[in-house]
Design a protein around this motif. Structure first.
Motif, short mmCIF file in Angstrom:
data_model
loop_
_atom_site.label_atom_id
_atom_site.label_comp_id
_atom_site.label_asym_id
_atom_site.label_seq_id
_atom_site.Cartn_x
_atom_site.Cartn_y
_atom_site.Cartn_z
N ARG A 356 -28.17 -17.27 38.56
CA ARG A 356 -28.96 -18.46 37.70
C ARG A 356 -28.34 -19.48 37.42
N VAL A 357 -26.98 -18.96 36.78
CA VAL A 357 -25.96 -20.18 36.31
C VAL A 357 -25.48 -21.14 37.60
N VAL A 358 -25.27 -20.56 38.53
CA VAL A 358 -24.63 -21.20 39.72
C VAL A 358 -25.97 -22.05 40.26
N MET A 359 -27.18 -21.53 40.44
CA MET A 359 -28.11 -22.29 40.91
C MET A 359 -28.54 -23.37 39.89
N ASP A 360 -28.37 -23.10 38.65
CA ASP A 360 -28.45 -24.39 37.80
C ASP A 360 -27.48 -25.57 38.05
N GLU A 361 -26.26 -25.38 38.26
CA GLU A 361 -25.37 -26.16 38.41
C GLU A 361 -25.54 -26.87 40.04
N LEU A 362 -26.01 -26.10 40.80
CA LEU A 362 -26.48 -26.52 42.13
C LEU A 362 -27.42 -27.63 42.16
N ASP A 363 -28.43 -27.19 41.33
CA ASP A 363 -29.69 -27.90 41.16
C ASP A 363 -29.48 -29.48 40.47
N GLU A 364 -28.26 -29.48 39.50
CA GLU A 364 -27.82 -30.67 39.11
C GLU A 364 -27.07 -31.60 40.08
N LEU A 365 -26.41 -31.01 40.98
CA LEU A 365 -26.01 -31.58 42.27
C LEU A 365 -26.89 -32.16 43.07
N GLU A 366 -27.61 -31.17 43.75
CA GLU A 366 -28.78 -31.60 44.69
C GLU A 366 -30.00 -30.68 44.37
N PRO A 367 -31.15 -31.25 43.86
CA PRO A 367 -32.26 -30.65 43.62
C PRO A 367 -32.86 -30.22 44.69
N GLY A 368 -33.74 -29.10 44.71
CA GLY A 368 -34.40 -28.64 45.93
C GLY A 368 -33.59 -27.49 46.64
N CYS A 369 -32.68 -26.81 46.30
CA CYS A 369 -31.90 -26.17 46.92
C CYS A 369 -32.85 -24.45 46.62
N VAL A 370 -32.60 -23.54 47.93
CA VAL A 370 -33.34 -22.30 47.52
C VAL A 370 -32.15 -21.33 47.84
N SER A 371 -32.01 -20.14 47.24
CA SER A 371 -30.98 -19.05 47.63
C SER A 371 -31.66 -17.71 47.49
N ARG A 398 -28.76 -34.41 54.67
CA ARG A 398 -28.50 -34.94 53.41
C ARG A 398 -27.44 -34.06 52.50
N VAL A 399 -27.21 -32.75 52.80
CA VAL A 399 -26.47 -31.89 51.83
C VAL A 399 -25.26 -31.55 52.66
N LYS A 400 -24.78 -32.18 53.86
CA LYS A 400 -23.40 -31.86 54.34
C LYS A 400 -22.43 -31.75 53.53
N GLY A 401 -21.59 -30.39 53.28
CA GLY A 401 -20.45 -30.47 52.48
C GLY A 401 -20.97 -29.94 50.96
N LEU A 402 -22.25 -29.55 50.82
CA LEU A 402 -22.72 -29.28 49.63
C LEU A 402 -22.10 -27.92 48.93
N CYS A 403 -21.41 -26.98 49.98
CA CYS A 403 -20.76 -25.93 49.34
C CYS A 403 -19.49 -26.35 48.67
N ARG A 404 -18.77 -27.17 49.53
CA ARG A 404 -17.61 -27.70 48.79
C ARG A 404 -17.64 -28.50 47.49
N ARG A 405 -18.57 -29.25 47.26
CA ARG A 405 -19.11 -29.99 46.31
C ARG A 405 -19.31 -29.07 44.98
N LEU A 406 -20.13 -27.81 45.72
CA LEU A 406 -20.55 -26.98 44.22
C LEU A 406 -19.14 -26.33 43.82
N VAL A 407 -18.15 -25.81 44.76
CA VAL A 407 -16.93 -25.36 44.35
C VAL A 407 -16.34 -26.07 43.37
N ARG A 408 -15.96 -27.54 43.71
CA ARG A 408 -15.56 -28.30 42.66
C ARG A 408 -16.32 -28.53 41.60
#
Length: 537
Positions: A356-371, A398-408
Protein backbone atom coordinates in the motif's frame (compact mmCIF):
# COMPACT_ATOMS: atom_id res chain seq x y z
CA UNK A 1 -21.40 -18.24 14.06
CA UNK A 2 -24.77 -16.69 14.94
CA UNK A 3 -25.05 -14.96 11.56
CA UNK A 4 -24.72 -15.75 7.91
CA UNK A 5 -21.74 -14.27 6.16
CA UNK A 6 -22.91 -11.41 3.99
CA UNK A 7 -23.08 -11.78 0.25
CA UNK A 8 -21.39 -9.18 -1.95
CA UNK A 9 -23.39 -6.09 -2.70
CA UNK A 10 -25.24 -6.44 -6.04
CA UNK A 11 -23.04 -5.43 -8.95
CA UNK A 12 -23.66 -2.10 -10.62
CA UNK A 13 -21.84 -0.91 -13.69
CA UNK A 14 -19.45 1.94 -13.02
CA UNK A 15 -20.02 5.22 -14.79
CA UNK A 16 -16.59 6.41 -13.79
CA UNK A 17 -13.41 6.31 -15.80
CA UNK A 18 -11.11 6.07 -12.79
CA UNK A 19 -10.07 3.77 -10.01
CA UNK A 20 -7.28 5.90 -8.56
CA UNK A 21 -6.01 5.23 -5.05
CA UNK A 22 -4.76 7.33 -2.18
CA UNK A 23 -4.28 7.11 1.53
CA UNK A 24 -7.47 9.06 2.30
CA UNK A 25 -10.82 8.23 0.68
CA UNK A 26 -13.81 10.53 0.70
CA UNK A 27 -15.40 10.23 4.13
CA UNK A 28 -18.30 12.57 4.95
CA UNK A 29 -17.29 14.66 7.98
CA UNK A 30 -20.33 13.74 10.01
CA UNK A 31 -19.95 10.02 9.38
CA UNK A 32 -16.19 10.01 9.83
CA UNK A 33 -16.39 12.03 13.04
CA UNK A 34 -19.07 9.77 14.51
CA UNK A 35 -17.06 6.64 13.81
CA UNK A 36 -13.71 7.92 14.99
CA UNK A 37 -14.61 10.05 18.02
CA UNK A 38 -18.19 9.70 19.22
CA UNK A 39 -18.24 5.91 19.38
CA UNK A 40 -15.96 5.06 22.26
CA UNK A 41 -16.68 1.33 21.88
CA UNK A 42 -16.20 -0.86 18.85
CA UNK A 43 -19.37 -2.65 19.93
CA UNK A 44 -21.38 0.30 18.57
CA UNK A 45 -19.96 -0.02 15.04
CA UNK A 46 -21.77 -1.86 12.25
CA UNK A 47 -19.44 -3.55 9.76
CA UNK A 48 -19.65 -4.88 6.25
CA UNK A 49 -16.79 -7.00 4.80
CA UNK A 50 -16.15 -7.13 1.06
CA UNK A 51 -14.93 -10.70 0.72
CA UNK A 52 -13.04 -10.33 -2.58
CA UNK A 53 -9.23 -10.74 -2.45
CA UNK A 54 -9.24 -12.34 1.02
CA UNK A 55 -8.00 -15.90 1.36
CA UNK A 56 -10.03 -18.23 3.55
CA UNK A 57 -7.80 -17.92 6.62
CA UNK A 58 -7.82 -14.10 6.56
CA UNK A 59 -11.56 -14.03 5.96
CA UNK A 60 -12.16 -16.34 8.92
CA UNK A 61 -9.94 -14.12 11.08
CA UNK A 62 -11.90 -11.00 10.15
CA UNK A 63 -15.28 -12.60 10.72
CA UNK A 64 -14.16 -13.82 14.15
CA UNK A 65 -12.90 -10.36 15.08
CA UNK A 66 -16.15 -8.79 13.89
CA UNK A 67 -18.26 -11.33 15.77
CA UNK A 68 -16.32 -10.80 19.00
CA UNK A 69 -15.82 -7.05 18.97
CA UNK A 70 -18.15 -5.24 16.54
CA UNK A 71 -21.74 -4.28 17.15
CA UNK A 72 -23.10 -6.04 14.08
CA UNK A 73 -21.85 -7.61 10.86
CA UNK A 74 -24.26 -6.42 8.19
CA UNK A 75 -25.52 -8.41 5.23
CA UNK A 76 -26.02 -5.23 3.23
CA UNK A 77 -23.38 -2.51 2.85
CA UNK A 78 -26.10 0.14 3.05
CA UNK A 79 -26.65 -0.72 6.72
CA UNK A 80 -22.98 -0.52 7.74
CA UNK A 81 -20.96 2.30 9.26
CA UNK A 82 -17.63 0.88 8.10
CA UNK A 83 -16.78 -1.18 5.03
CA UNK A 84 -13.70 -3.39 5.32
CA UNK A 85 -11.95 -4.33 2.09
CA UNK A 86 -8.60 -5.49 0.71
CA UNK A 87 -9.39 -3.85 -2.63
CA UNK A 88 -7.44 -0.68 -3.36
CA UNK A 89 -8.66 0.11 -6.89
CA UNK A 90 -11.86 2.00 -7.43
CA UNK A 91 -12.85 0.17 -10.59
CA UNK A 92 -12.61 -3.22 -8.90
CA UNK A 93 -14.27 -1.93 -5.73
CA UNK A 94 -17.27 -0.79 -7.78
CA UNK A 95 -17.90 -4.39 -8.77
CA UNK A 96 -19.10 -4.87 -5.18
CA UNK A 97 -20.17 -1.50 -3.82
CA UNK A 98 -21.69 1.38 -5.86
CA UNK A 99 -19.41 4.39 -5.69
CA UNK A 100 -22.13 6.74 -4.44
CA UNK A 101 -22.69 4.41 -1.50
CA UNK A 102 -18.95 4.05 -0.87
CA UNK A 103 -18.58 7.82 -0.64
CA UNK A 104 -21.13 7.83 2.19
CA UNK A 105 -19.24 5.24 4.22
CA UNK A 106 -15.88 4.81 5.91
CA UNK A 107 -13.94 2.40 3.65
CA UNK A 108 -10.95 0.90 5.43
CA UNK A 109 -8.38 -1.85 5.00
CA UNK A 110 -8.49 -4.97 7.25
CA UNK A 111 -5.78 -3.63 9.52
CA UNK A 112 -8.31 -1.13 10.89
CA UNK A 113 -10.39 -4.00 12.30
CA UNK A 114 -7.34 -5.76 13.73
CA UNK A 115 -5.96 -2.64 15.40
CA UNK A 116 -9.37 -1.45 16.60
CA UNK A 117 -10.07 -4.85 18.16
CA UNK A 118 -6.69 -4.71 19.89
CA UNK A 119 -7.33 -1.16 21.12
CA UNK A 120 -10.89 -1.97 22.20
CA UNK A 121 -12.25 1.05 20.36
CA UNK A 122 -12.73 2.22 16.77
CA UNK A 123 -9.57 3.95 15.56
CA UNK A 124 -9.68 6.92 13.14
CA UNK A 125 -10.73 5.50 9.78
CA UNK A 126 -8.67 7.95 7.78
CA UNK A 127 -5.47 6.30 9.02
CA UNK A 128 -6.54 3.01 7.43
CA UNK A 129 -8.31 4.24 4.31
CA UNK A 130 -8.45 1.72 1.48
CA UNK A 131 -9.45 3.92 -1.46
CA UNK A 132 -8.80 7.35 -2.95
CA UNK A 133 -11.57 9.79 -3.72
CA UNK A 134 -11.68 11.66 -7.00
CA UNK A 135 -9.89 14.86 -6.01
CA UNK A 136 -7.56 14.98 -9.04
CA UNK A 137 -9.77 14.38 -12.09
CA UNK A 138 -7.17 15.68 -14.54
CA UNK A 139 -4.73 12.92 -13.64
CA UNK A 140 -7.17 10.01 -13.62
CA UNK A 141 -6.23 7.11 -15.87
CA UNK A 142 -8.67 4.62 -17.33
CA UNK A 143 -7.35 1.16 -16.47
CA UNK A 144 -8.18 -1.54 -19.04
CA UNK A 145 -10.14 -4.36 -17.40
CA UNK A 146 -7.63 -6.95 -18.64
CA UNK A 147 -5.01 -5.50 -16.26
CA UNK A 148 -7.28 -6.18 -13.28
CA UNK A 149 -7.66 -9.67 -11.80
CA UNK A 150 -10.99 -11.39 -12.49
CA UNK A 151 -13.52 -11.17 -9.72
CA UNK A 152 -14.40 -13.78 -8.69
CA UNK A 153 -11.20 -15.54 -9.61
CA UNK A 154 -11.19 -18.60 -11.84
CA UNK A 155 -11.78 -21.88 -9.96
CA UNK A 156 -9.27 -24.71 -10.29
CA UNK A 157 -10.80 -27.97 -11.54
CA UNK A 158 -8.62 -30.49 -9.70
CA UNK A 159 -10.20 -33.37 -11.61
CA UNK A 160 -8.73 -32.10 -14.88
CA UNK A 161 -5.16 -31.94 -13.58
CA UNK A 162 -2.71 -34.78 -14.14
CA UNK A 163 -0.93 -36.14 -11.06
CA UNK A 164 1.13 -38.46 -13.29
CA UNK A 165 2.58 -35.64 -15.40
CA UNK A 166 6.29 -34.94 -15.15
CA UNK A 167 5.50 -31.20 -15.35
CA UNK A 168 4.62 -29.36 -12.13
CA UNK A 169 2.49 -26.94 -14.16
CA UNK A 170 0.00 -29.79 -14.72
CA UNK A 171 -0.28 -30.87 -11.09
CA UNK A 172 -2.06 -29.22 -8.10
CA UNK A 173 0.53 -28.56 -5.38
CA UNK A 174 -0.83 -27.32 -2.03
CA UNK A 175 1.16 -25.25 0.43
CA UNK A 176 1.24 -28.18 2.86
CA UNK A 177 0.60 -31.72 1.63
CA UNK A 178 -0.03 -34.96 3.58
CA UNK A 179 3.57 -35.99 2.84
CA UNK A 180 5.16 -32.71 3.89
CA UNK A 181 7.60 -34.35 6.31
CA UNK A 182 8.90 -36.61 3.52
CA UNK A 183 9.21 -33.61 1.20
CA UNK A 184 11.24 -31.78 3.86
CA UNK A 185 13.49 -34.81 4.27
CA UNK A 186 14.22 -34.88 0.55
CA UNK A 187 14.72 -31.11 0.55
CA UNK A 188 17.65 -31.44 2.96
CA UNK A 189 19.28 -33.77 0.44
CA UNK A 190 18.47 -31.32 -2.36
CA UNK A 191 20.05 -28.45 -0.42
CA UNK A 192 23.17 -30.53 0.27
CA UNK A 193 23.62 -31.29 -3.43
CA UNK A 194 22.94 -27.68 -4.44
CA UNK A 195 25.42 -26.28 -1.91
CA UNK A 196 28.11 -28.65 -3.22
CA UNK A 197 27.49 -27.59 -6.83
CA UNK A 198 25.88 -30.89 -7.84
CA UNK A 199 23.17 -29.13 -9.83
CA UNK A 200 21.81 -32.11 -11.76
CA UNK A 201 21.42 -34.16 -8.61
CA UNK A 202 19.82 -31.21 -6.79
CA UNK A 203 17.36 -30.77 -9.68
CA UNK A 204 16.45 -34.48 -9.49
CA UNK A 205 15.55 -34.09 -5.83
CA UNK A 206 13.63 -30.89 -6.56
CA UNK A 207 11.59 -32.70 -9.21
CA UNK A 208 10.90 -35.59 -6.85
CA UNK A 209 9.69 -33.16 -4.19
CA UNK A 210 7.39 -31.41 -6.65
CA UNK A 211 5.92 -34.76 -7.74
CA UNK A 212 5.24 -35.77 -4.13
CA UNK A 213 3.67 -32.36 -3.43
CA UNK A 214 1.49 -32.66 -6.55
CA UNK A 215 0.43 -36.30 -6.14
CA UNK A 216 -1.26 -35.80 -2.79
CA UNK A 217 -4.74 -36.58 -4.11
CA UNK A 218 -3.93 -38.99 -6.91
CA UNK A 219 -5.86 -42.16 -7.62
CA UNK A 220 -2.82 -44.16 -6.47
CA UNK A 221 -3.57 -43.33 -2.86
CA UNK A 222 -7.36 -43.56 -2.94
CA UNK A 223 -9.36 -41.04 -0.94
CA UNK A 224 -7.68 -37.72 -0.18
CA UNK A 225 -5.74 -37.16 2.00
CA UNK A 226 -3.38 -40.13 2.09
CA UNK A 227 0.23 -40.49 3.16
CA UNK A 228 2.95 -42.37 1.36
CA UNK A 229 3.71 -45.51 3.33
CA UNK A 230 5.81 -47.52 0.91
CA UNK A 231 8.36 -47.11 -1.84
CA UNK A 232 6.01 -49.11 -4.10
CA UNK A 233 3.64 -46.15 -4.19
CA UNK A 234 6.47 -43.76 -5.10
CA UNK A 235 7.74 -46.06 -7.86
CA UNK A 236 4.54 -45.33 -9.82
CA UNK A 237 5.22 -41.60 -9.84
CA UNK A 238 7.24 -39.82 -12.55
CA UNK A 239 10.70 -38.30 -12.07
CA UNK A 240 11.67 -40.55 -9.15
CA UNK A 241 14.76 -42.66 -9.77
CA UNK A 242 16.17 -45.61 -7.86
CA UNK A 243 18.33 -43.50 -5.50
CA UNK A 244 15.45 -41.29 -4.43
CA UNK A 245 13.18 -44.31 -4.20
CA UNK A 246 15.70 -45.92 -1.82
CA UNK A 247 15.68 -42.76 0.31
CA UNK A 248 11.90 -42.87 0.46
CA UNK A 249 11.96 -46.56 1.34
CA UNK A 250 14.37 -45.95 4.23
CA UNK A 251 12.29 -43.04 5.50
CA UNK A 252 8.91 -44.77 5.28
CA UNK A 253 10.30 -47.89 6.97
CA UNK A 254 10.74 -46.31 10.41
CA UNK A 255 9.99 -42.57 9.96
CA UNK A 256 13.43 -41.73 11.35
CA UNK A 257 15.45 -39.07 9.64
CA UNK A 258 17.94 -40.33 7.07
CA UNK A 259 19.64 -36.95 6.91
CA UNK A 260 21.15 -36.72 10.39
CA UNK A 261 24.68 -37.16 9.02
CA UNK A 262 24.16 -34.27 6.58
CA UNK A 263 22.71 -31.98 9.25
CA UNK A 264 25.58 -32.69 11.65
CA UNK A 265 28.26 -32.04 9.02
CA UNK A 266 30.35 -28.95 9.85
CA UNK A 267 30.73 -28.19 6.15
CA UNK A 268 26.98 -28.40 5.49
CA UNK A 269 26.30 -26.15 8.47
CA UNK A 270 28.82 -23.57 7.26
CA UNK A 271 27.58 -23.63 3.66
CA UNK A 272 23.98 -23.31 4.84
CA UNK A 273 24.88 -20.42 7.15
CA UNK A 274 26.79 -18.53 4.46
CA UNK A 275 24.14 -19.04 1.78
CA UNK A 276 21.49 -17.71 4.19
CA UNK A 277 23.10 -14.27 3.77
CA UNK A 278 21.39 -12.56 0.86
CA UNK A 279 23.86 -12.14 -1.99
CA UNK A 280 25.88 -15.27 -1.18
CA UNK A 281 25.14 -18.22 -3.44
CA UNK A 282 26.51 -21.77 -3.31
CA UNK A 283 29.61 -20.92 -5.37
CA UNK A 284 30.62 -18.03 -3.11
CA UNK A 285 29.76 -20.08 -0.02
CA UNK A 286 32.12 -22.86 -1.16
CA UNK A 287 34.85 -20.30 -1.86
CA UNK A 288 34.48 -18.87 1.65
CA UNK A 289 34.62 -22.35 3.17
CA UNK A 290 37.78 -23.14 1.19
CA UNK A 291 39.39 -20.10 2.86
CA UNK A 292 38.73 -21.66 6.26
CA UNK A 293 35.76 -19.45 7.22
CA UNK A 294 33.10 -21.17 9.29
CA UNK A 295 31.09 -18.56 11.24
CA UNK A 296 29.35 -15.21 10.81
CA UNK A 297 32.13 -13.61 12.82
CA UNK A 298 34.55 -14.95 10.21
CA UNK A 299 32.42 -13.44 7.45
CA UNK A 300 32.28 -10.03 9.16
CA UNK A 301 36.07 -9.94 9.42
CA UNK A 302 36.50 -11.10 5.81
CA UNK A 303 34.12 -8.47 4.41
CA UNK A 304 35.27 -5.71 6.75
CA UNK A 305 31.96 -5.37 8.58
CA UNK A 306 31.91 -4.03 12.13
CA UNK A 307 30.84 -6.42 14.84
CA UNK A 308 27.13 -6.25 15.62
CA UNK A 309 27.81 -5.10 19.17
CA UNK A 310 29.98 -2.20 17.98
CA UNK A 311 28.35 -0.81 14.84
CA UNK A 312 25.73 1.96 14.93
CA UNK A 313 22.33 1.38 13.38
CA UNK A 314 22.38 1.81 9.63
CA UNK A 315 21.11 5.23 8.62
CA UNK A 316 18.08 5.52 6.39
CA UNK A 317 18.78 6.28 2.77
CA UNK A 318 21.59 4.41 1.05
CA UNK A 319 23.02 4.01 -2.39
CA UNK A 320 21.41 3.12 -5.68
CA UNK A 321 23.63 0.59 -7.40
CA UNK A 322 23.25 0.27 -11.16
CA UNK A 323 23.85 -3.38 -12.03
CA UNK A 324 22.92 -6.17 -14.36
CA UNK A 325 25.09 -8.70 -12.56
CA UNK A 326 23.99 -8.28 -8.95
CA UNK A 327 25.34 -6.16 -6.13
CA UNK A 328 28.37 -8.24 -5.22
CA UNK A 329 30.28 -7.42 -2.05
CA UNK A 330 28.34 -4.18 -1.45
CA UNK A 331 25.12 -6.12 -1.02
CA UNK A 332 26.78 -8.84 1.07
CA UNK A 333 28.15 -6.25 3.50
CA UNK A 334 24.73 -4.65 3.83
CA UNK A 335 23.06 -8.07 4.25
CA UNK A 336 25.54 -8.97 6.99
CA UNK A 337 24.85 -5.72 8.83
CA UNK A 338 21.09 -6.26 8.51
CA UNK A 339 21.04 -10.03 8.92
CA UNK A 340 19.02 -9.96 12.16
CA UNK A 341 16.29 -7.85 10.54
CA UNK A 342 16.32 -9.71 7.23
CA UNK A 343 15.98 -13.05 9.04
CA UNK A 344 12.64 -12.02 10.57
CA UNK A 345 9.69 -13.31 8.57
CA UNK A 346 7.13 -10.78 7.28
CA UNK A 347 3.47 -11.42 8.23
CA UNK A 348 0.81 -11.01 5.55
CA UNK A 349 -0.59 -7.83 7.09
CA UNK A 350 2.81 -6.15 6.84
CA UNK A 351 3.28 -7.39 3.27
CA UNK A 352 -0.01 -5.72 2.36
CA UNK A 353 0.96 -2.51 4.17
CA UNK A 354 4.31 -2.36 2.35
CA UNK A 355 2.47 -2.73 -0.94
CA UNK A 356 0.00 0.00 0.00
CA UNK A 357 2.75 2.45 0.94
CA UNK A 358 4.74 1.76 -2.24
CA UNK A 359 1.66 2.08 -4.46
CA UNK A 360 0.70 5.36 -2.78
CA UNK A 361 4.16 6.71 -3.60
CA UNK A 362 3.87 5.35 -7.12
CA UNK A 363 0.48 6.98 -7.57
CA UNK A 364 2.03 10.33 -6.69
CA UNK A 365 4.60 9.78 -9.42
CA UNK A 366 2.34 8.36 -12.11
CA UNK A 367 -1.39 7.87 -11.46
CA UNK A 368 -2.97 4.82 -13.01
CA UNK A 369 -0.50 2.06 -12.12
CA UNK A 370 -1.72 -1.38 -11.14
CA UNK A 371 0.19 -3.99 -9.16
CA UNK A 372 0.16 -7.54 -7.85
CA UNK A 373 1.95 -8.86 -4.78
CA UNK A 374 3.58 -12.05 -6.00
CA UNK A 375 5.92 -14.69 -4.54
CA UNK A 376 5.01 -16.82 -1.54
CA UNK A 377 2.41 -14.28 -0.38
CA UNK A 378 0.33 -14.93 -3.48
CA UNK A 379 0.69 -18.69 -3.02
CA UNK A 380 -0.88 -18.41 0.44
CA UNK A 381 2.10 -18.35 2.82
CA UNK A 382 1.31 -16.85 6.21
CA UNK A 383 4.80 -15.28 6.34
CA UNK A 384 7.33 -14.27 3.70
CA UNK A 385 11.09 -13.79 3.72
CA UNK A 386 10.77 -10.89 1.28
CA UNK A 387 8.13 -8.99 -0.67
CA UNK A 388 7.88 -9.03 -4.47
CA UNK A 389 5.62 -6.54 -6.27
CA UNK A 390 5.02 -6.56 -10.02
CA UNK A 391 3.52 -3.33 -11.36
CA UNK A 392 2.61 -1.80 -14.69
CA UNK A 393 0.82 1.12 -16.34
CA UNK A 394 -1.54 1.16 -19.34
CA UNK A 395 0.69 3.66 -21.17
CA UNK A 396 4.04 1.91 -21.46
CA UNK A 397 5.67 4.67 -23.52
CA UNK A 398 4.67 7.34 -21.04
CA UNK A 399 6.21 5.57 -18.07
CA UNK A 400 9.57 4.39 -19.38
CA UNK A 401 12.05 4.39 -16.51
CA UNK A 402 9.27 4.40 -13.92
CA UNK A 403 10.95 1.77 -11.75
CA UNK A 404 14.09 3.90 -11.50
CA UNK A 405 12.01 6.99 -10.64
CA UNK A 406 10.13 5.08 -7.95
CA UNK A 407 13.39 3.86 -6.41
CA UNK A 408 14.72 7.41 -6.24
CA UNK A 409 11.50 8.66 -4.67
CA UNK A 410 11.63 5.97 -1.98
CA UNK A 411 15.28 6.87 -1.45
CA UNK A 412 14.46 10.56 -1.03
CA UNK A 413 11.74 9.70 1.49
CA UNK A 414 14.13 7.56 3.53
CA UNK A 415 12.30 4.29 3.08
CA UNK A 416 15.23 2.10 2.15
CA UNK A 417 18.91 1.55 2.76
CA UNK A 418 20.18 0.13 -0.53
CA UNK A 419 18.81 -0.66 -3.95
CA UNK A 420 20.31 -2.72 -6.73
CA UNK A 421 18.74 -1.51 -9.95
CA UNK A 422 18.55 -3.81 -12.97
CA UNK A 423 17.62 -1.95 -16.15
CA UNK A 424 15.70 -3.38 -19.09
CA UNK A 425 17.95 -5.99 -20.74
CA UNK A 426 16.45 -7.28 -24.01
CA UNK A 427 19.48 -9.52 -24.67
CA UNK A 428 18.72 -11.53 -21.50
CA UNK A 429 22.42 -12.29 -21.05
CA UNK A 430 22.19 -12.85 -17.29
CA UNK A 431 20.19 -15.14 -15.01
CA UNK A 432 17.65 -12.32 -14.58
CA UNK A 433 14.70 -11.85 -16.90
CA UNK A 434 14.75 -8.78 -19.11
CA UNK A 435 12.34 -6.73 -16.98
CA UNK A 436 13.31 -3.53 -15.20
CA UNK A 437 13.60 -4.23 -11.49
CA UNK A 438 14.97 -2.91 -8.21
CA UNK A 439 16.10 -5.09 -5.30
CA UNK A 440 15.81 -2.96 -2.20
CA UNK A 441 16.06 -2.92 1.58
CA UNK A 442 12.89 -1.16 2.68
CA UNK A 443 11.52 0.22 5.95
CA UNK A 444 7.91 1.24 6.52
CA UNK A 445 7.65 4.98 7.28
CA UNK A 446 6.78 6.13 10.78
CA UNK A 447 3.41 7.35 9.49
CA UNK A 448 2.42 3.74 8.78
CA UNK A 449 0.23 1.99 11.33
CA UNK A 450 2.57 -1.04 11.11
CA UNK A 451 5.87 0.82 11.38
CA UNK A 452 8.27 -1.29 13.43
CA UNK A 453 11.69 -0.11 12.24
CA UNK A 454 12.55 -3.55 10.82
CA UNK A 455 14.38 -3.51 7.50
CA UNK A 456 12.77 -5.75 4.89
CA UNK A 457 13.76 -7.07 1.48
CA UNK A 458 11.51 -5.61 -1.20
CA UNK A 459 11.79 -6.39 -4.92
CA UNK A 460 10.02 -4.07 -7.35
CA UNK A 461 9.47 -5.32 -10.89
CA UNK A 462 8.12 -3.14 -13.69
CA UNK A 463 6.49 -5.03 -16.56
CA UNK A 464 5.14 -3.37 -19.73
CA UNK A 465 1.35 -3.91 -19.89
CA UNK A 466 1.57 -6.41 -22.76
CA UNK A 467 3.65 -8.83 -20.63
CA UNK A 468 2.19 -7.98 -17.24
CA UNK A 469 0.56 -11.36 -16.67
CA UNK A 470 3.55 -13.41 -17.76
CA UNK A 471 5.58 -11.39 -15.26
CA UNK A 472 3.00 -12.07 -12.56
CA UNK A 473 3.07 -15.82 -13.25
CA UNK A 474 6.87 -15.97 -13.40
CA UNK A 475 7.37 -14.05 -10.16
CA UNK A 476 4.54 -15.84 -8.35
CA UNK A 477 6.43 -19.13 -8.64
CA UNK A 478 7.05 -21.53 -7.12
CA UNK A 479 10.53 -22.14 -8.57
CA UNK A 480 9.74 -25.62 -9.87
CA UNK A 481 6.30 -24.57 -11.12
CA UNK A 482 7.63 -21.76 -13.30
CA UNK A 483 10.67 -23.87 -14.32
CA UNK A 484 8.32 -26.55 -15.63
CA UNK A 485 6.19 -23.97 -17.47
CA UNK A 486 9.37 -23.04 -19.34
CA UNK A 487 10.18 -26.68 -19.98
CA UNK A 488 6.61 -27.50 -21.08
CA UNK A 489 6.60 -24.57 -23.47
CA UNK A 490 9.85 -25.74 -25.01
CA UNK A 491 9.07 -29.46 -25.17
CA UNK A 492 5.43 -29.39 -26.23
CA UNK A 493 4.92 -26.10 -28.06
CA UNK A 494 8.38 -25.06 -29.31
CA UNK A 495 7.84 -21.78 -27.46
CA UNK A 496 9.89 -19.78 -24.99
CA UNK A 497 8.32 -18.60 -21.74
CA UNK A 498 9.73 -16.45 -18.99
CA UNK A 499 8.61 -13.47 -16.92
CA UNK A 500 9.48 -11.20 -19.84
CA UNK A 501 6.98 -12.76 -22.24
CA UNK A 502 6.17 -15.63 -24.60
CA UNK A 503 7.78 -16.10 -28.01
CA UNK A 504 7.73 -18.79 -30.67
CA UNK A 505 11.18 -20.29 -31.03
CA UNK A 506 11.48 -20.75 -34.77
CA UNK A 507 10.60 -17.19 -35.78
CA UNK A 508 10.66 -15.23 -32.45
CA UNK A 509 7.01 -14.20 -32.87
CA UNK A 510 5.81 -12.67 -29.60
CA UNK A 511 2.45 -13.42 -27.98
CA UNK A 512 0.73 -11.05 -25.56
CA UNK A 513 -1.95 -12.74 -23.41
CA UNK A 514 -4.34 -10.19 -21.96
CA UNK A 515 -5.05 -12.06 -18.71
CA UNK A 516 -3.36 -14.60 -16.47
CA UNK A 517 -5.88 -17.22 -17.59
CA UNK A 518 -5.02 -16.52 -21.23
CA UNK A 519 -1.39 -17.42 -20.50
CA UNK A 520 -2.51 -20.90 -19.44
CA UNK A 521 -4.85 -21.15 -22.42
CA UNK A 522 -2.14 -20.11 -24.87
CA UNK A 523 0.22 -22.73 -23.41
CA UNK A 524 -2.57 -25.36 -23.51
CA UNK A 525 -2.52 -25.84 -19.76
CA UNK A 526 -5.41 -26.24 -17.37
CA UNK A 527 -5.82 -23.24 -15.07
CA UNK A 528 -4.13 -23.63 -11.67
CA UNK A 529 -4.79 -21.06 -8.96
CA UNK A 530 -1.67 -19.61 -7.26
CA UNK A 531 -2.65 -21.43 -4.04
CA UNK A 532 -2.02 -24.71 -5.91
CA UNK A 533 1.39 -23.75 -7.34
CA UNK A 534 3.50 -24.67 -4.29
CA UNK A 535 5.66 -27.26 -6.04
CA UNK A 536 8.60 -26.62 -3.67
CA UNK A 537 8.88 -27.21 0.08
Amino acid sequence: MPFKRPAPYPHRESSSQSHSESSTPYLPPSKHARISTSANSLARVKLYIVQAKFDSSTLSELFLLAEKHAGRLCRDAKDADVIVTAISMRRRFERHIPWELAKAKAVVNPQWLRESAKAGKPLPCGDYAALQDLRTPNTQIDIPSNLLPPDPSFPTDIAKLDYASRYACQRPSPLVCPNQSLAKELDIMRRSRALEGEERSALSYARAISVIKGAHNSRIYGAYPHRITSAHQVSKLPCIGTKIEASVMAYTADRRSQTETILKSERFQALSLFSSIYGIGPTTARKLCSLGLRSLDDLEIYYGVERASQRPSLAQGGDIVESNEGLGDSWIRIALELREDLAIQIPRAEVEEMSRVVMDELDELEPGCVSTIVGGYRRGKSESSDVDIVFTHPDAERVKGLCRRLVRRLHEHGMYNLSGFHGHNPLRNTHWDSLEKALTVFTLPKSSSLHNGIRRRLDLIFAPPEVYWTAVIGWTGSIMFQRDIRQWSKDKLAMKFDSSGITRRYDSKAFYPKTEKEVFDLLRLEWIDPMWRNADV
